[in-house]
Design an enzyme around this catalytic site. Structure first.
Site, PDB file in Angstrom:
ATOM      1  N   THR A 143       0.864  -1.172   0.000  1.00 33.68           N
ATOM      2  CA  THR A 143       0.000   0.000   0.000  1.00 33.68           C
ATOM      3  C   THR A 143       0.903   1.224   0.000  1.00 33.68           C
ATOM      4  O   THR A 143       1.888   1.279   0.745  1.00 33.68           O
ATOM      5  CB  THR A 143      -1.022  -0.032   1.160  1.00 33.68           C
ATOM      6  OG1 THR A 143      -1.843   1.134   1.065  1.00 33.68           O
ATOM      7  CG2 THR A 143      -0.379  -0.108   2.523  1.00 33.68           C
ATOM      8  N   GLU A 144       0.601   2.175  -0.892  1.00 37.11           N
ATOM      9  CA  GLU A 144       1.588   3.219  -1.188  1.00 37.11           C
ATOM     10  C   GLU A 144       1.824   4.178  -0.022  1.00 37.11           C
ATOM     11  O   GLU A 144       2.769   4.937  -0.043  1.00 37.11           O
ATOM     12  CB  GLU A 144       1.222   3.991  -2.456  1.00 37.11           C
ATOM     13  CG  GLU A 144      -0.132   4.661  -2.453  1.00 37.11           C
ATOM     14  CD  GLU A 144      -1.159   3.839  -3.214  1.00 37.11           C
ATOM     15  OE1 GLU A 144      -1.124   2.591  -3.089  1.00 37.11           O
ATOM     16  OE2 GLU A 144      -1.987   4.437  -3.904  1.00 37.11           O
ATOM     17  N   ASN A 145       0.949   4.144   0.976  1.00 33.75           N
ATOM     18  CA  ASN A 145       1.211   4.983   2.138  1.00 33.75           C
ATOM     19  C   ASN A 145       2.252   4.368   3.078  1.00 33.75           C
ATOM     20  O   ASN A 145       2.508   4.930   4.143  1.00 33.75           O
ATOM     21  CB  ASN A 145      -0.091   5.311   2.887  1.00 33.75           C
ATOM     22  CG  ASN A 145      -0.896   4.097   3.233  1.00 33.75           C
ATOM     23  OD1 ASN A 145      -1.111   3.225   2.397  1.00 33.75           O
ATOM     24  ND2 ASN A 145      -1.340   4.012   4.467  1.00 33.75           N
TER      25      ASN A 145
END
Lengths: 241, 216
Positions: free
Chosen positions: B48-50
């Site tokens: 997940t890019e966060n």
């Protein structure tokens, strides 16, 4: 003796001037330094340029800062969300300027500023409307666009624990933009749950070394932890169930 | 039999094509459903890019951790082996070609693989990109999950995108409720058709020249 600790959030945000560029950590609500933002609202600096991934959620933190009319421009990747009504209203009324940056370019431009890089070529956004006006170069048969660093006067970051040297440990995905923003500002201000004795942080777990940090302030343990243990019992907004 | 399959069935179909051992990013919205249908025992690492690899399913309501969210800002859990990292590292994983698969939503996909999924370009619309442009050019395989038609009955598969692009020539395959389309140098090739839909229906619905590559 080096002591970057300040005793209140008001002292922490002292000197943030009108017209300053301020990076604010966080991805949505996770890692948003709400206590520092509240102190900034209280402090009253206006005409600010804010760098954040989003443009505020609900009515707290960054959204509250926007609602006060203290922000003239926001640089972000994803302003439109289900709970971004404060920004949406200001934008539709033409009361706030928006610079939209793809998230990875936003991160890398911040990283570049902190690392002393004058610019870099990124493949992101090639062939899209965001490529307009950007210098383009082909390396090894692939097209890239010139991206420039984003620097700030101040960075407001939310960490988990700090020591008086300003070493910072983060918690889970609340880390997000904190470590890179901490490197890219003239003055980096970090709020943490707790300031611990020098040497108490595991050196292997320090993500932001104190060299990047100017001020640290303790704001108390987050509601979903007790003595450092996760206890839950809150919703995503951190409110008690 | 209906003309196509449900969103859940489509998510399950996509999940079948995610190989063991791959690093995968599931975009916000419908693609997130794919995680629920990954076959038991297949080890797939969700990015997940966060700032997380090893994302697990959503927690019980009283175990929600506001510090532990996905890119859609929903509560998630951390599986054993999870790693956290900052945003610059997270996007280095995409841009640097380390991510095997991403599944994105779409407004339009063109037959050359162009993707439009961030803005309809309408006046008054507030644009939002997030990580879509980086994912589109970064993941080794970019899959799109979408209904074939818009709510107004227009084909989302087009000759060339009229909406602003997210990425050029980046999509490898489009999974729709009616059929699966591979992007090839000669345009879309239909590899699988769902429900009572026929190849002739797809020709009519899309108005495109399609290649019938179904195995049946």
């Amino acid at each position: 003796m080096i002591d970057k600790t300040v005793s209140s959030v008001a002292d922490a945000v002292a000197g943030i001037h009108d017209g300053a560029t301020v990076m604010i950590g966080g991805f949505g609500r996770a890692g948003q330094p709400v206590e520092l933002i509240n102190a900034l609202i209280e402090q009253g600096a206006s005409g600010l340029t804010i760098v954040n991934n989003n443009a505020g959620n609900g009515d707290v933190g960054l959204a509250a800062l926007l609602a006060k009319g203290h922000v003239k421009k926001i640089i972000c990747s994803f302003p439109r969300q289900s709970d971004s009504w404060v920004f949406d209203g200001l934008y539709r009324e033409g009361k706030i300027e928006l610079e939209l940056v793809p998230q990875g370019n936003l991160a890398e431009r911040i990283r570049a500023a902190g690392a002393g890089i004058g610019g870099f070529y990124s493949p992101t956004a090639v062939g899209t409307p965001l490529a307009e006006g950007k210098e383009s170069r082909v390396f090894d048969g692939r097209e890239y666009l010139l991206e420039l660093p984003i620097k700030a006067d101040f960075a407001l970051v939310s960490g988990y624990r700090a020591d008086r040297w300003g070493n910072i440990a983060y918690r889970e995905t609340a880390r997000n933009f904190g470590p890179i923003m901490a490197t890219a500002a003239e003055t980096t201000i970090v709020q943490v749950d707790e300031i611990v004795e020098l040497g108490a942080l595991d050196p292997e777990a320090i993500v932001t070394p104190g060299i990047f940090v100017n001020r640290v302030v303790a704001v108390g343990e987050r509601r979903w932890l007790r003595n450092g243990e996760f206890v839950g019992g809150v919703n995503l907004e951190g409110e008690a169930l | 039999m209906s003309t196509g399959i449900s969103r859940e069935q489509l998510a399950a179909r996509i999940a079948q094509d995610i190989p063991e051992g791959s690093y995968v990013n599931l975009g916000i919205g419908a693609p997130t459903l794919v995680a629920d249908f990954l076959p038991q025992g297949r080890e797939v690492i969700l990015h997940t890019e966060n700032g997380m690899l090893g994302m697990g399913p959503s927690p019980e309501p009283d175990r929600v951790d506001p510090d532990l969210i996905n890119a859609g800002k929903q509560a998630v859990t951390a599986l054993p082996g999870t790693a956290y990292f900052h945003h610059a590292d997270s996007f280095a994983m995409m841009r640097g070609g380390h991510l095997d698969v991403c599944v994105l939503g779409a407004f339009q996909v063109a037959e050359n693989g162009d993707l439009a999924n961030w803005s309809t370009g309408g006046p008054g619309a507030i644009p939002a990109i997030g990580g879509a442009m980086d994912l589109a050019i970064g993941a080794k395989s970019v899959y799109v999950m979408t209904d074939l038609l818009t709510k107004n009955g227009e084909s989302k598969l087009v000759t060339s995108c009229t909406y602003p692009l997210t990425g050029a020539r980046c999509v490898a395959r489009v999974y729709t409720d009616r059929a699966i389309f591979d992007v090839t140098p000669d345009g879309f090739a239909v590899t699988e058709i769902f429900g009572e839909t026929t190849f002739a229906d797809l020709l009519e619905l899309t108005g495109l020249q399609l290649k019938d590559a179904t195995q049946r």
